[in-house]
Design an enzyme around this catalytic site. Structure first.
Site, PDB file in Angstrom:
ATOM      1  N   ASP A 175       1.318  -1.055  -0.128  1.00 18.32           N
ATOM      2  CA  ASP A 175       0.083   0.059   0.471  1.00 18.32           C
ATOM      3  C   ASP A 175       0.839   1.843  -0.428  1.00 18.32           C
ATOM      4  OD1 ASP A 175      -2.818  -0.702   1.097  1.00 18.32           O
ATOM      5  OD2 ASP A 175      -1.518  -2.041   1.936  1.00 18.32           O
ATOM      6  N   ASN A 211       4.746  -7.467   5.860  1.00 15.00           N
ATOM      7  CA  ASN A 211       3.199  -7.313   5.403  1.00 15.00           C
ATOM      8  C   ASN A 211       2.818  -5.966   6.030  1.00 15.00           C
ATOM      9  OD1 ASN A 211       0.142  -9.865   4.976  1.00 15.00           O
ATOM     10  ND2 ASN A 211       0.436  -7.145   5.450  1.00 15.00           N
ATOM     11  N   ARG A 220       5.974 -12.914   6.566  1.00 14.74           N
ATOM     12  CA  ARG A 220       5.876 -12.562   5.407  1.00 14.74           C
ATOM     13  C   ARG A 220       5.680 -11.825   4.449  1.00 14.74           C
ATOM     14  NH1 ARG A 220      -0.203 -13.153   8.004  1.00 14.74           N
ATOM     15  NH2 ARG A 220      -0.851 -11.207   6.721  1.00 14.74           N
ATOM     16  N   GLN A 222       5.492  -8.894   1.429  1.00 15.96           N
ATOM     17  CA  GLN A 222       3.913  -8.411   0.513  1.00 15.96           C
ATOM     18  C   GLN A 222       4.807  -8.108  -0.619  1.00 15.96           C
ATOM     19  OE1 GLN A 222       1.471  -5.588   2.202  1.00 15.96           O
ATOM     20  NE2 GLN A 222      -0.192  -7.080   2.342  1.00 15.96           N
ATOM     21  N   ARG A 287      -4.108 -17.473  10.568  1.00 16.01           N
ATOM     22  CA  ARG A 287      -3.059 -15.595  10.964  1.00 16.01           C
ATOM     23  C   ARG A 287      -4.143 -15.890  12.020  1.00 16.01           C
ATOM     24  NH1 ARG A 287      -5.738 -13.543   6.557  1.00 16.01           N
ATOM     25  NH2 ARG A 287      -7.352 -15.766   6.723  1.00 16.01           N
ATOM     26  N   GLU A 289      -3.887 -12.427  13.214  1.00 14.87           N
ATOM     27  CA  GLU A 289      -4.772 -11.519  12.259  1.00 14.87           C
ATOM     28  C   GLU A 289      -6.222 -12.119  11.977  1.00 14.87           C
ATOM     29  OE1 GLU A 289      -3.180 -11.929   8.476  1.00 14.87           O
ATOM     30  OE2 GLU A 289      -2.889 -12.327  10.639  1.00 14.87           O
ATOM     31  N   ASP A 323      -5.595 -10.971  -0.750  1.00 13.92           N
ATOM     32  CA  ASP A 323      -6.244 -12.196  -0.448  1.00 13.92           C
ATOM     33  C   ASP A 323      -7.674 -11.441  -0.638  1.00 13.92           C
ATOM     34  OD1 ASP A 323      -4.871 -10.399   1.243  1.00 13.92           O
ATOM     35  OD2 ASP A 323      -5.183 -10.728   2.664  1.00 13.92           O
ATOM     36  N   GLU A 525     -11.770   0.854  -0.108  1.00 15.88           N
ATOM     37  CA  GLU A 525     -10.447   0.546  -0.364  1.00 15.88           C
ATOM     38  C   GLU A 525     -10.599  -0.417  -1.756  1.00 15.88           C
ATOM     39  OE1 GLU A 525      -9.391  -2.459   2.173  1.00 15.88           O
ATOM     40  OE2 GLU A 525     -11.922  -3.001   2.649  1.00 15.88           O
TER      41      GLU A 525
END
Length: 554
Positions: A175, A211, A220, A222, A287, A289, A323, A525
């Site tokens: 982003d 990420n 991870r 991105q 994950r 989150e 995702d 978004e």
């Protein structure tokens, strides 16, 4: 779908998950338990997993865990709403409280030379309103995160920066490229440099850009766009010191993406080997989150190894930024058939090509001709791989390539036409963003015609795919980064037709953003590209605002 030759269940039936795993923190593990209790306690519509994994402790972890264990729970793990909310209020600071608002250092209400080509008074007034949203998104990490990191999942960062907005309270990797493009349009050069400083800090600490700036994202990365961020800032400011600071970090990042887990070798019909990249998270658990929901999806698998394989695919898909989407599924109607680690993605390899070109450019600036030559050679080698592995002449597109199951990274796989995924995704056109491709006018015109007949072009922009699956990176959703890369690639070409298509797409997208803004008062978004002015849907969380305002400004 070419990959339909493979059984959807085969990834989990035999292959053992033996890849690397980066350990998480004790706090994250505990907050997953809190999240699970919230999942059992609240109605799904009133529940956002991330709110609970982002909580900060008021007291030390062991004392908080002891208090949590003493709450009266039912057999299914739920507690009364009253008891749970009292516990949360007593023992935690709210999500986002560890970020502090800070006035942007270089914000001006109307910067000199702001968007000089925007002449329409209504659109210009809107642009200035959107520009003003930077003040709402500027944050710095609180002193508590620096002094007591064990109480937070938020990671310490050296300087203030910008967040995407809403539930995304922390810095995110890819982003940030579009945030920077918007900041540069807003003449906020120092804030743009600060974002790069923070990402380099993460890279120096962990060996790769995370990420996002959370303890649960350390497993991870991105899409690797740090070099592109540095390039855009240098192109606007001529800051050689930034290039000198960034180049060692970019070399480290390049090494990470070319480590064994992220590379596969394809042996083509001309007897050449091509080393190409894939997403591969260093994680095989739910994950954090989204732990509670990940466990529900994994419940269909019968043994631990199948679950671990699925969890790695979930995290690897999150690493892709897409995702979720049917693009990553062996069986488009079955979410648990995610197989992201067995795909060589077109766009990831385009980003790697961009990194190679950028590093060569930066090396020239600092006077390291040897590095410049090495990376120019690497970029031309990768371009040949695009022609051999990804290009589909009949479609006029570059397409993802599916790997065979059970293959070892060091062992070359022989290229097979049937392994090209011939489904149409917006990612098939992302290579246009790279100058090595958009400078080839006949190629651009062929790809432009393919885009026009693809079915992706809609009333309000480019759809992400042609499959209406309910996932947020599928039809009818359109995302700002996709619009921008494809439009910019077409516009940079010498083709009159491609530039005309670019302008048309840009006008549709901006019009849709403007109409939605007038209706809702904010930026979103994602948008529904079938219906001008409607924001998108799908996914496991509610659509977020304010978000991707930077795309308009860029």
């Amino acid at each position: 779908m070419a990959a339909a030759n493979h059984s959807p269940s085969s990834p989990y039936s035999c292959a053992k998950d033996s890849g690397p795993v980066i350990p998480t923190t004790s706090l994250v593990t505990f907050l997953e338990r809190v999240q699970e209790t919230a999942f059992q306690t609240y109605e799904r519509s009133k529940f956002d997993h991330k709110d609970f994994i982002d909580l900060s402790l008021k007291f030390d972890l062991s004392t908080t865990v002891k208090a949590f264990d003493e709450i009266s729970k039912t057999e299914n793990g739920s507690v009364s709403t009253k008891d749970f909310e009292e516990f949360i209020g007593k023992w935690f600071k709210s999500a986002g409280e560890d970020l502090v608002y800070v006035e942007p250092m270089d914000f001006e209400t109307e910067p000199y030379g702001f968007l000089p080509k925007v002449e329409n008074p209504e659109v210009r007034a809107w642009a200035l309103e959107v520009h003003g949203l930077w003040k709402k998104l500027s944050r710095e990490v609180s002193s508590s995160v620096h002094d007591h990191p064990e109480l937070h999942t938020l990671l310490p960062l050296p300087v203030p920066g910008m967040i995407p907005g809403s539930r995304f309270r922390e810095v995110y990797y890819w982003d940030s490229y579009w945030v920077i493009r918007g900041l540069l349009a807003s003449k906020m050069h120092e804030t743009a440099k600060a974002i790069v400083t923070n990402l380099i800090s993460l890279l120096d600490t962990y060996g790769y850009v995370l990420n996002g700036a959370r303890a649960y994202y350390t497993n991870r990365s991105q899409p690797p766009l740090l070099s592109a961020m540095v390039y855009e800032i240098y192109n606007r400011t001529g800051d050689v010191d930034l290039v000198k600071k960034a180049l060692p970090a970019l070399l480290k990042e390049y090494q990470f993406w070319n480590s064994e887990i992220h590379t596969m070798i394809i042996h083509d019909a001309e007897n050449c080997n091509h080393s190409l990249n894939r997403y591969y998270a260093m994680w095989n658990k739910p994950r954090p989150e989204a732990s509670a929901i990940d466990k529900r999806f994994a419940s269909k698998f019968l043994n631990v190894n199948e679950k671990q394989k699925f969890y790695r695919e979930l995290a690897s898909t999150a690493e892709s930024g897409w995702d979720f989407s049917t693009r990553w599924m062996r069986n488009p109607s079955e979410f648990t058939s995610l197989s992201t680690t067995t795909i060589l993605p077109v766009d990831l390899n385009a980003f790697m090509l961009r990194m190679e070109l950028d590093i060569a450019f930066f090396a020239k600036i600092v006077g390291d001709d040897a590095i410049a030559e090495d990376f120019l050679t690497a970029s031309h080698t990768r371009k040949k791989a695009f022609n051999s592995v990804f290009w589909n002449e009949n479609m006029g597109q570059w397409v993802d390539y599916w790997l065979n199951y059970g293959a070892e990274p060091k062992e070359p796989q022989t290229w097979e036409a049937q392994n090209q995924n011939q489904n149409v995704f917006a990612s098939n056109f992302v290579p246009l963003w790279i100058d090595l491709f958009n400078s080839d006018t006949p190629l651009v015109e062929k790809v432009t015609r393919s885009l026009q007949s693809s079915g992706l072009l809609c009333a309000a922009g480019i759809a992400t795919s042609l499959t209406n699956s309910g996932h947020q990176w599928d039809f009818p959703n359109g995302w700002a980064p996709i619009q921008h890369m494809i439009v910019e690639g077409l516009w940079r070409s010498a083709s009159t037709e491609a530039r005309k298509v670019a302008r048309d797409i840009a006008e549709r997208w901006i019009r849709a953003n403007h109409v939605a803004y007038k209706k809702t008062g904010t930026m979103h978004e994602k948008y529904n590209v079938e219906k001008c002015g409607e924001y998108g849907a799908g996914g496991i969380y509610r659509p977020q605002v304010p978000f991707h305002l930077h795309i308009f400004l860029a």
